[in-house]
Design a protein around this motif. Structure first.
Motif, PDB file in Angstrom:
ATOM      1  N   PRO A  69      -5.412 -39.727 -21.457  1.00 47.66           N
ATOM      2  CA  PRO A  69      -5.838 -38.320 -21.346  1.00 47.66           C
ATOM      3  C   PRO A  69      -6.439 -37.987 -19.987  1.00 47.66           C
ATOM      4  O   PRO A  69      -6.090 -36.962 -19.380  1.00 47.66           O
ATOM      5  CB  PRO A  69      -6.877 -38.188 -22.469  1.00 47.66           C
ATOM      6  CG  PRO A  69      -6.528 -39.240 -23.448  1.00 47.66           C
ATOM      7  CD  PRO A  69      -6.020 -40.388 -22.633  1.00 47.66           C
ATOM      8  N   GLN A  73      -4.864 -35.380 -17.138  1.00 42.36           N
ATOM      9  CA  GLN A  73      -5.629 -34.218 -16.684  1.00 42.36           C
ATOM     10  C   GLN A  73      -5.863 -34.265 -15.178  1.00 42.36           C
ATOM     11  O   GLN A  73      -5.853 -33.228 -14.509  1.00 42.36           O
ATOM     12  CB  GLN A  73      -6.936 -34.123 -17.467  1.00 42.36           C
ATOM     13  CG  GLN A  73      -6.697 -33.740 -18.920  1.00 42.36           C
ATOM     14  CD  GLN A  73      -7.967 -33.627 -19.744  1.00 42.36           C
ATOM     15  OE1 GLN A  73      -8.985 -33.153 -19.252  1.00 42.36           O
ATOM     16  NE2 GLN A  73      -7.896 -34.044 -21.000  1.00 42.36           N
ATOM     17  N   LEU A  99      -2.829 -38.086 -27.492  1.00 46.13           N
ATOM     18  CA  LEU A  99      -3.494 -38.500 -26.256  1.00 46.13           C
ATOM     19  C   LEU A  99      -3.156 -37.549 -25.106  1.00 46.13           C
ATOM     20  O   LEU A  99      -4.023 -37.173 -24.317  1.00 46.13           O
ATOM     21  CB  LEU A  99      -3.076 -39.924 -25.888  1.00 46.13           C
ATOM     22  CG  LEU A  99      -3.591 -41.039 -26.793  1.00 46.13           C
ATOM     23  CD1 LEU A  99      -2.824 -42.328 -26.542  1.00 46.13           C
ATOM     24  CD2 LEU A  99      -5.083 -41.268 -26.565  1.00 46.13           C
ATOM     25  N   HIS A 101      -2.405 -34.447 -25.264  1.00 48.14           N
ATOM     26  CA  HIS A 101      -2.993 -33.126 -25.463  1.00 48.14           C
ATOM     27  C   HIS A 101      -4.457 -33.189 -25.889  1.00 48.14           C
ATOM     28  O   HIS A 101      -4.990 -32.209 -26.425  1.00 48.14           O
ATOM     29  CB  HIS A 101      -2.180 -32.357 -26.503  1.00 48.14           C
ATOM     30  CG  HIS A 101      -0.752 -32.126 -26.088  1.00 48.14           C
ATOM     31  ND1 HIS A 101      -0.386 -31.188 -25.148  1.00 48.14           N
ATOM     32  CD2 HIS A 101       0.396 -32.749 -26.462  1.00 48.14           C
ATOM     33  CE1 HIS A 101       0.923 -31.222 -24.969  1.00 48.14           C
ATOM     34  NE2 HIS A 101       1.423 -32.163 -25.752  1.00 48.14           N
ATOM     35  N   ALA A 102      -5.117 -34.310 -25.633  1.00 49.62           N
ATOM     36  CA  ALA A 102      -6.521 -34.469 -26.032  1.00 49.62           C
ATOM     37  C   ALA A 102      -7.374 -33.351 -25.450  1.00 49.62           C
ATOM     38  O   ALA A 102      -7.216 -32.951 -24.295  1.00 49.62           O
ATOM     39  CB  ALA A 102      -7.045 -35.826 -25.564  1.00 49.62           C
ATOM     40  N   ASN A 105      -5.692 -30.036 -24.062  1.00 48.83           N
ATOM     41  CA  ASN A 105      -4.996 -30.009 -22.779  1.00 48.83           C
ATOM     42  C   ASN A 105      -3.501 -29.783 -22.983  1.00 48.83           C
ATOM     43  O   ASN A 105      -2.882 -30.360 -23.866  1.00 48.83           O
ATOM     44  CB  ASN A 105      -5.219 -31.335 -22.046  1.00 48.83           C
ATOM     45  CG  ASN A 105      -4.555 -31.371 -20.684  1.00 48.83           C
ATOM     46  OD1 ASN A 105      -4.762 -30.475 -19.874  1.00 48.83           O
ATOM     47  ND2 ASN A 105      -3.768 -32.402 -20.427  1.00 48.83           N
TER      48      ASN A 105
END
Length: 310
Positions: A69, A73, A99, A101-102, A105
């Motif tokens: 993650p 990012q 993971l 889109h944790a 995101n």
């Protein structure tokens, strides 16, 4: 081929060792194997760069994936546009998507998740491929073998020029490509001036595993085997119960495979102050180069013929 050990600890990081991650720079292609928590900081700390297009996940335990993650990012903050491929064992797509889109995101760049099974060619390039290897852990897990194609044989320029009278130029290139050429009224075959194909390099990364026949087969004549060696043999029962390997077991696999080098990783925090029991045990059972790499250690992997000439 340059290998950077970004994380060599077991399930829990220490002040000296981060959780699992290995970066391979293969002639400019940066391949990341596992991505434990804090991997992006290790990449900055050890100057590997972030130009990674492929992440190869061995299994979905946290110490191997919790860095995904943050890494994604950071890619987003850096305005990444190129796609990222994440390769992970079959049946784990949903977990990998979580993971990615944790924290809500939604990456601005494409993230492609590929599920793999042991035996699959995961990445196919003209000069090398990455294959999934069967391992034995407490969950669906694979290891990975980076296998280079054979290289052209050595071109005997001296023979071509002095014995056959062929001047330097396009004919040399054709012969080296395996094409016959006409010179002084006769056909010169490539094998007259080009030696046999030379093997490429082979690197095997196991992730967490018990010793397996599949890893030994994949690591045959490997230039580098990076193998789970969580415990020394006095904790063999614990290794068996948790589906890890001892240093002695890792060394036995390397010995069976006739690997040239054995890097012992996923080191338990029991050895945080002194990893010499792991190293000593492996060296007692493997005649090649066996060691516990430090985080940040870089290793240049030579071609087999170059290594033999040292």
């Amino acid at each position: 081929m340059r290998v950077t050990f970004l994380g060599t600890s077991g399930a829990v990081p220490t002040t000296q060792r981060n959780t699992s991650a290995l970066l391979v720079n293969r002639d400019g292609d940066r391949l990341l194997f596992d991505c434990g928590e804090g991997t992006q900081r290790q990449m900055m700390r050890f100057n590997t760069g972030f130009a990674v297009d492929h992440v190869f996940v061995t299994h979905l335990h946290g110490d191997h994936v919790l860095g995904i993650p943050g890494l994604i990012q950071t890619f987003d903050f850096n305005d990444r546009e190129d796609p990222l491929a994440i390769h992970a064992p079959s049946g784990t797509r949903g977990q990998v998507e979580n993971l990615v889109h944790a924290g809500g995101n939604d990456p601005a760049f494409p993230v492609r998740i590929h599920q793999v099974d042991a035996g699959d060619v995961v990445l196919d390039r003209d000069e090398y491929e990455v294959r999934a290897v069967r391992t034995d852990h407490r969950t669906n897990a694979v290891g990975y073998a980076l296998v280079e194609a054979d290289r052209k044989g050595r071109f005997d320029r001296e023979k071509a020029e002095e014995e056959l009278g062929i001047p330097p130029g396009p004919k040399y290139s054709k012969l080296h490509r395996g094409e016959p050429v006409e010179h002084d009224g006769r056909t010169v075959e490539p094998e007259e001036v080009v030696g046999p194909p030379r093997p490429g390099r082979r690197l095997v990364y196991t992730g967490d595993t018990r010793p397996t026949d599949a890893v030994a087969a994949a690591a045959e004549d490997a230039d580098l085997l990076v193998h789970d060696a969580t415990f020394a043999s006095d904790w063999a029962d614990r290794a068996r119960d948790t589906a890890h390997s001892t240093a002695r077991e890792a060394a036995a696999i390397a010995d069976r495979a006739d690997a040239k080098r054995l890097a012992l990783t996923h080191i338990s925090t029991r050895y945080a102050g002194d990893h010499t029991p792991i190293e000593r045990e492996a060296r007692e059972h493997f005649d090649g180069d066996a060691w516990v790499p430090d985080d940040g250690e870089r290793l240049e992997v030579p071609f087999p013929d170059e290594a033999d000439a040292e």
